[in-house]
Design an enzyme around this catalytic site. Structure first.
Site, mmCIF file in Angstrom:
data_model
loop_
_atom_site.group_PDB
_atom_site.id
_atom_site.type_symbol
_atom_site.label_atom_id
_atom_site.label_comp_id
_atom_site.label_asym_id
_atom_site.label_seq_id
_atom_site.Cartn_x
_atom_site.Cartn_y
_atom_site.Cartn_z
ATOM 1 N N ASN A 196 0.856 -1.175 0.000
ATOM 2 C CA ASN A 196 0.000 0.000 0.000
ATOM 3 C C ASN A 196 0.898 1.233 0.000
ATOM 4 O O ASN A 196 1.850 1.323 0.777
ATOM 5 C CB ASN A 196 -0.899 -0.006 1.238
ATOM 6 C CG ASN A 196 -1.919 1.110 1.211
ATOM 7 O OD1 ASN A 196 -1.581 2.281 1.158
ATOM 8 N ND2 ASN A 196 -3.184 0.731 1.252
ATOM 9 N N HIS A 197 0.606 2.186 -0.872
ATOM 10 C CA HIS A 197 1.478 3.354 -1.025
ATOM 11 C C HIS A 197 1.534 4.199 0.243
ATOM 12 O O HIS A 197 2.501 4.934 0.475
ATOM 13 C CB HIS A 197 0.997 4.214 -2.195
ATOM 14 C CG HIS A 197 2.099 4.871 -2.954
ATOM 15 N ND1 HIS A 197 3.051 5.665 -2.346
ATOM 16 C CD2 HIS A 197 2.419 4.860 -4.276
ATOM 17 C CE1 HIS A 197 3.895 6.118 -3.260
ATOM 18 N NE2 HIS A 197 3.540 5.640 -4.433
ATOM 19 N N ALA A 198 0.524 4.106 1.097
ATOM 20 C CA ALA A 198 0.566 4.841 2.361
ATOM 21 C C ALA A 198 1.663 4.301 3.270
ATOM 22 O O ALA A 198 2.263 5.032 4.052
ATOM 23 C CB ALA A 198 -0.787 4.752 3.072
ATOM 24 N N SER A 247 5.494 7.528 2.623
ATOM 25 C CA SER A 247 5.355 8.073 1.266
ATOM 26 C C SER A 247 5.414 9.596 1.271
ATOM 27 O O SER A 247 4.449 10.271 0.900
ATOM 28 C CB SER A 247 4.041 7.610 0.641
ATOM 29 O OG SER A 247 4.138 6.299 0.164
#
Length: 517
Positions: free
Chosen positions: A179-181, A365
């Site tokens: 997950n990019h978070a 991120s």
């Protein structure tokens, strides 16, 4: 290439966590929560027969040990009500781990029905792909590693998914999706490097301990900058005005009138369409062909010098390269013929760690997205030097004060809509990983044959990485070994692109011959 899943497992840190932990992610981390970071590495057969036999066991065991330094990657994201310094409650995205119910890393093993060479550039066998300086173009359509990374929706149970795929020849691939978070590509590469060194120490005891900076999971370090410029309550309006004067991507920049999305994107609930999204012209572009362009050091410098002749010294090598290719894509897709009513946009991601004096090892991120735009009849659309200068100047506007303003604006923004939704049309997204060496990830004493961002069917994206180094000790941001650019384009535009005289450094005859067959 057929890929068959052979096992699915849950991997947790090898050291048990005695008490649950939970941290609110930074606002900018949460802003990226609808996206994902995906990278893939391809490796040859291990040197020793015993290494091949124990490959999967060693990879799994060393992953479990590496997670001791990254235990949060085995945890779960959820929204929680948090009380801030002003005593006002706000729902925040939190990462929780060590609960006894951690999902762990979703760990998949698979088997491919082809040799790994089928996914590598055909250098040495097809001289038509290279020029005298070493630059080459590779059509990797059908060889873009789609089946090698986990086709598992994130934001469901797992935040980290890993797939190990073995090939007929004994080679293997490693793909990581997060997950990019939780992790941008820089964080994913740092995690992969720690896993690599943990593995090497486990399988070869006499290997000297190689120093890698320790990961830093401290979301508050970014959030503190979102209010750094606030001296009193009246300053918030000034900060917002400054933020909105910047060309930073915000959700309210999307055009109105969202249209239907193409079926081939196969969107899961990971992506949210949101409100008033500009979809662009996906329907026109059709199925994508996938390419890698390798730029040699010699050609990088030629393109850079050419840009400086047109625009002066305020041009970086990367800005020169991306403007050179972007203008070629614009010509191939005939965006420059649409006139003043059709703006052309290049969105550029950039890491704010160094701009704020924070370590590269800060996990998360901390990435902003800015953009450059012009109309098809502007003079800049005919000059890659002027465009490179525009890109360089746009990025240069983000000093500490500007970054703080942009971060403050994000504290009250919705999460960023995934690029899978809004790219296409006359928009392109450029991301560079040249600052992080993807090739410094060794398993069984062997470096990767190929490293790549794992996107497919995303015709509006351009990814740039540093090429494999012949000398491992070289600094990460040198261009001695060149750079590799990955992008995808529809067939009609591809023919025009590789027929463009401006791309003569790539001998496109072999590629054009493939189109005629």
């Amino acid at each position: 290439m057929k890929v068959t899943i052979t096992s699915i497992d849950q991997v947790l840190p090898s050291v048990e966590i005695t008490a649950p932990k939970s941290l609110a992610l930074s606002h900018i981390d949460e802003w990226h929560s609808r996206g994902r970071s995906s990278l893939v590495w391809l490796y040859p057969k291990p040197k020793k027969p015993t290494q091949s036999l124990q490959l999967l066991d060693h990879l799994r065991s060393s992953l479990s040990q590496a997670l001791n330094k990254f235990p949060q990657y085995a945890g779960k994201l959820s929204h929680s009500l948090q009380t801030g310094t002003s005593q006002k409650s706000k729902t925040r995205l939190c990462l929780t781990w060590g609960t006894g119910n951690d999902p762990g890393v979703h760990y998949i093993t698979a088997r491919a029905s082809s040799p790994i060479d089928a996914l590598l550039p055909p250098l040495g066998t097809s001289t038509g792909f290279t020029n005298g300086s070493g630059s080459y173009a590779w059509d990797r359509s059908g060889r873009s590693c789609i089946g090698l990374w986990p086709a598992v929706p994130l934001n469901k149970v797992y935040e980290t998914c890993i797939q190990i795929t073995t090939f007929e020849c004994g080679g293997f691939s490693l793909s990581i999706t997060m997950n990019h978070a939780v992790a941008d590509a820089t964080s994913v590469i740092l995690f992969a490097r720690h896993w690599s060194k943990t593995h090497e120490l486990m399988v070869k005891v006499q290997t000297p301990s190689l120093s890698i900076a320790e990961p830093c999971f401290a979301p508050h370090l970014i959030d503190q900058y979102s209010t750094l410029e606030l001296q009193d309550e009246g300053d918030n309006g000034k900060l917002l005005n400054k933020a909105h004067a910047l060309p930073t991507l915000r959700n309210d920049l999307y055009e109105s009138g969202a249209r239907s999305l193409p079926d081939r994107l196969e969107l899961s609930e990971t992506y949210s369409v949101g409100d008033d999204i500009a979809v662009g012209d996906w329907e026109r572009s059709g199925p994508m062909r996938s390419y890698m362009l390798h730029f040699s050091k010699e050609d990088i410098n030629k393109i850079w010098e050419s840009a400086k002749k047109e625009a002066g010294q305020d041009v970086s090598r990367q800005a020169a390269i991306v403007s050179y290719i972007w203008l070629a894509i614009i010509r191939a897709r005939e965006w420059d013929k649409h006139g003043v009513c059709e703006p052309i946009k290049l969105f550029i991601t950039f890491d704010v760690r160094r701009r704020l004096g924070l370590p590269d090892t800060l996990l998360g991120s901390p990435v902003l997205v800015t953009h450059v735009k012009f109309n098809g009849n502007d003079a800049i659309s005919k000059s890659h030097g002027l465009l490179a200068n525009r890109i360089w100047k746009t990025l240069s506007t983000y000093d500490v004060e500007s970054v703080c303003a942009a971060l403050y604006d994000i504290t009250s923004s919705r999460p960023l809509i995934s690029p899978a939704i809004w790219l296409g049309g006359r928009s392109t997204l450029f991301s560079s990983l040249c600052h992080a060496d993807m090739y410094d990830v060794t398993f069984h004493e062997t470096g990767p044959l190929l490293a790549a961002p794992a996107f497919a069917g995303m015709g509006g994206m351009i990814g740039l990485i540093k090429s494999k180094s012949a000398v491992p000790s070289r600094l990460p941001e040198t261009y001695e070994d060149g750079i590799d650019m990955f992008f995808e384009l529809d067939t009609e535009s591809s023919i025009k692109l590789f027929s463009d005289p401006a791309l003569s450094i790539f001998d496109g005859r072999a590629l054009l011959q493939e189109f005629r067959q």
